[in-house]
Design a protein around this motif. Structure first.
Motif, PDB file in Angstrom:
ATOM      1  N   UNK A 234       0.829  -1.192   0.000  1.00 18.45           N
ATOM      2  CA  UNK A 234       0.000   0.000   0.000  1.00 18.45           C
ATOM      3  C   UNK A 234       0.869   1.250   0.000  1.00 18.45           C
ATOM      4  N   UNK A 235       1.946   1.230   0.813  1.00 15.89           N
ATOM      5  CA  UNK A 235       2.793   2.407   0.968  1.00 15.89           C
ATOM      6  C   UNK A 235       3.846   2.529  -0.133  1.00 15.89           C
ATOM      7  N   UNK A 236       4.109   1.460  -0.859  1.00 15.04           N
ATOM      8  CA  UNK A 236       5.192   1.476  -1.853  1.00 15.04           C
ATOM      9  C   UNK A 236       4.754   1.978  -3.220  1.00 15.04           C
ATOM     10  N   UNK A 297      -6.144   3.280   9.689  1.00 17.58           N
ATOM     11  CA  UNK A 297      -4.971   4.111   9.973  1.00 17.58           C
ATOM     12  C   UNK A 297      -4.023   4.093   8.773  1.00 17.58           C
ATOM     13  N   UNK A 298      -3.793   2.892   8.229  1.00 19.93           N
ATOM     14  CA  UNK A 298      -2.917   2.772   7.050  1.00 19.93           C
ATOM     15  C   UNK A 298      -3.490   3.541   5.861  1.00 19.93           C
ATOM     16  N   UNK A 299      -4.810   3.528   5.712  1.00 24.19           N
ATOM     17  CA  UNK A 299      -5.456   4.251   4.613  1.00 24.19           C
ATOM     18  C   UNK A 299      -5.237   5.758   4.748  1.00 24.19           C
ATOM     19  N   UNK A 300      -5.413   6.281   5.952  1.00 31.66           N
ATOM     20  CA  UNK A 300      -5.219   7.715   6.185  1.00 31.66           C
ATOM     21  C   UNK A 300      -3.763   8.112   5.914  1.00 31.66           C
ATOM     22  N   UNK A 301      -2.846   7.287   6.368  1.00 33.89           N
ATOM     23  CA  UNK A 301      -1.414   7.561   6.140  1.00 33.89           C
ATOM     24  C   UNK A 301      -1.118   7.542   4.631  1.00 33.89           C
ATOM     25  N   UNK A 302      -1.711   6.561   3.930  1.00 32.72           N
ATOM     26  CA  UNK A 302      -1.481   6.469   2.478  1.00 32.72           C
ATOM     27  C   UNK A 302      -2.046   7.685   1.760  1.00 32.72           C
ATOM     28  N   UNK A 303      -3.216   8.159   2.187  1.00 34.04           N
ATOM     29  CA  UNK A 303      -3.789   9.355   1.589  1.00 34.04           C
ATOM     30  C   UNK A 303      -2.894  10.561   1.854  1.00 34.04           C
ATOM     31  N   UNK A 304      -2.408  10.665   3.086  1.00 36.76           N
ATOM     32  CA  UNK A 304      -1.547  11.794   3.467  1.00 36.76           C
ATOM     33  C   UNK A 304      -0.274  11.848   2.633  1.00 36.76           C
ATOM     34  N   UNK A 305       0.312  10.652   2.371  1.00 35.70           N
ATOM     35  CA  UNK A 305       1.581  10.608   1.634  1.00 35.70           C
ATOM     36  C   UNK A 305       1.386  10.359   0.134  1.00 35.70           C
ATOM     37  N   UNK A 306       0.148  10.542  -0.330  1.00 31.57           N
ATOM     38  CA  UNK A 306      -0.149  10.439  -1.760  1.00 31.57           C
ATOM     39  C   UNK A 306       0.195   9.061  -2.336  1.00 31.57           C
ATOM     40  N   UNK A 307      -0.184   8.008  -1.595  1.00 30.13           N
ATOM     41  CA  UNK A 307       0.070   6.637  -2.026  1.00 30.13           C
ATOM     42  C   UNK A 307      -1.203   5.910  -2.444  1.00 30.13           C
ATOM     43  N   UNK A 308      -2.282   6.672  -2.603  1.00 31.77           N
ATOM     44  CA  UNK A 308      -3.537   6.040  -2.937  1.00 31.77           C
ATOM     45  C   UNK A 308      -3.998   6.407  -4.355  1.00 31.77           C
TER      46      UNK A 308
END
Length: 308
Positions: A234-236, A297-308
């Motif tokens: 998700x984060x990569x 939590x992982x979804x919010x972090x991914x949205x914040x770091x533009x990984x979605x």
């Protein structure tokens, strides 16, 4: 009566000779007997086709039909079989080659689906996980939040090997543009059917034994290691590419989406690539969610770091 309802069982195969007899036997032993197996082989080089031919001779061509897969991967093998089996059936069940169905799998699915008459509907659910020898090693994660388009855009909740579709859902799915890349047919069906205002029944009680082995294309996320690997993807950037493909597939279906889901899709599609403030506003507009606290939590972090 649901016992009168016909079911097309779509069994997709590729070099599955090691376990396919057990799966065929579990389908044949269903309490609901009004079924036809459509076995779509995608170019096996082992004895899979010979085993299918043996069962066809034993049970008849009216109960086991052999198809040639399209050669475009496992997802398109399923969707191709869904189209080729025809429109005369009431329900359509996906089947992997190496699982085993519990004897009431079809009966329980039809009991749920019979409650929906004029909407697309899909039954799916949890799985009982087994090792290569069939010994139970656990269950897939339990998801208790309501299935919806808001969830489907960011998460797949059930394996295609658990899915049973009604005819309305089948007729929508076979309109998927050929031969576009599909990340996963189960995730795609979850997105498409909920987007079109359909109903998804998630059964918390397993009805299949999902065999875990080295040849599995997609395994369970039972272990902490597997879940961490999914979060890493998700984060990569993997998740972002997957979303690109899913959104591309959705474009031809926008006229079929509900008005509410059109708004959700528009917010997601337009703002996922925008600046940080727009991405944060998307969280409140689209109200996307995953099924677990850690997943959200992982979804919010991914949205914040533009990984979605």
């Amino acid at each position: 009566m649901k016992m009168d309802k016909s079911v097309a069982v779509l069994l997709c195969t590729y070099n599955g000779s090691k376990y396919i007899r057990k799966q065929l036997n579990s389908i044949i032993s269903q309490t609901h007997q009004n079924w036809v197996i459509f076995a779509s082989d995608d170019g096996s080089t082992d004895s899979t086709v010979e085993i299918l031919q043996e069962y066809q001779r034993n049970y008849g061509e009216d109960k086991i039909v052999l198809l040639h897969g399209p050669g475009h991967g496992f997802a398109w093998n399923f969707i191709s079989a869904l189209e080729l089996c025809g429109e005369k059936f009431d329900y359509y069940a996906f089947s992997d080659q190496d699982d085993e169905w519990m004897e009431n799998k079809l009966s329980l699915a039809l009991t749920q689906l019979e409650n929906v008459q004029h909407q697309p509907a899909v039954y799916c659910g949890r799985t009982l996980l087994t090792d290569e020898k069939g010994a139970t090693i656990g269950m897939s994660p339990l998801f208790d939040k309501t299935p919806s388009f808001r969830n489907a855009l960011v998460q797949s909740i059930a394996g295609g090997n658990t899915m049973v579709l009604n005819k309305i859902a089948r007729d929508i799915v076979i309109e998927t543009p050929k031969w576009h890349e599909i990340i996963s047919h189960d995730w795609w069906i979850y997105i498409l059917i909920t987007g079109c205002g359909g109903v998804v029944f998630y059964d918390p009680t397993p009805t299949i034994r999902y065999r875990q082995h080295q040849e599995n294309i997609i395994g369970s996320n039972l272990t902490m290691f597997a879940r961490i690997e999914r979060i890493k993807k998700l984060m990569s950037g993997h998740f972002r590419r997957w979303n690109d493909k899913n959104l591309e597939l959705l474009k031809p279906f926008e006229s079929k989406l509900t008005l509410e889901n059109v708004k959700i899709l528009s917010s997601f599609d337009n703002k996922r690539n925008a600046n940080i403030f727009s991405r944060i506003s998307m969280i409140f507009e689209a109200r996307l969610y995953r099924q677990t606290f850690c997943g959200n939590i992982a979804l919010i972090v991914a949205i914040f770091f533009n990984k979605i």
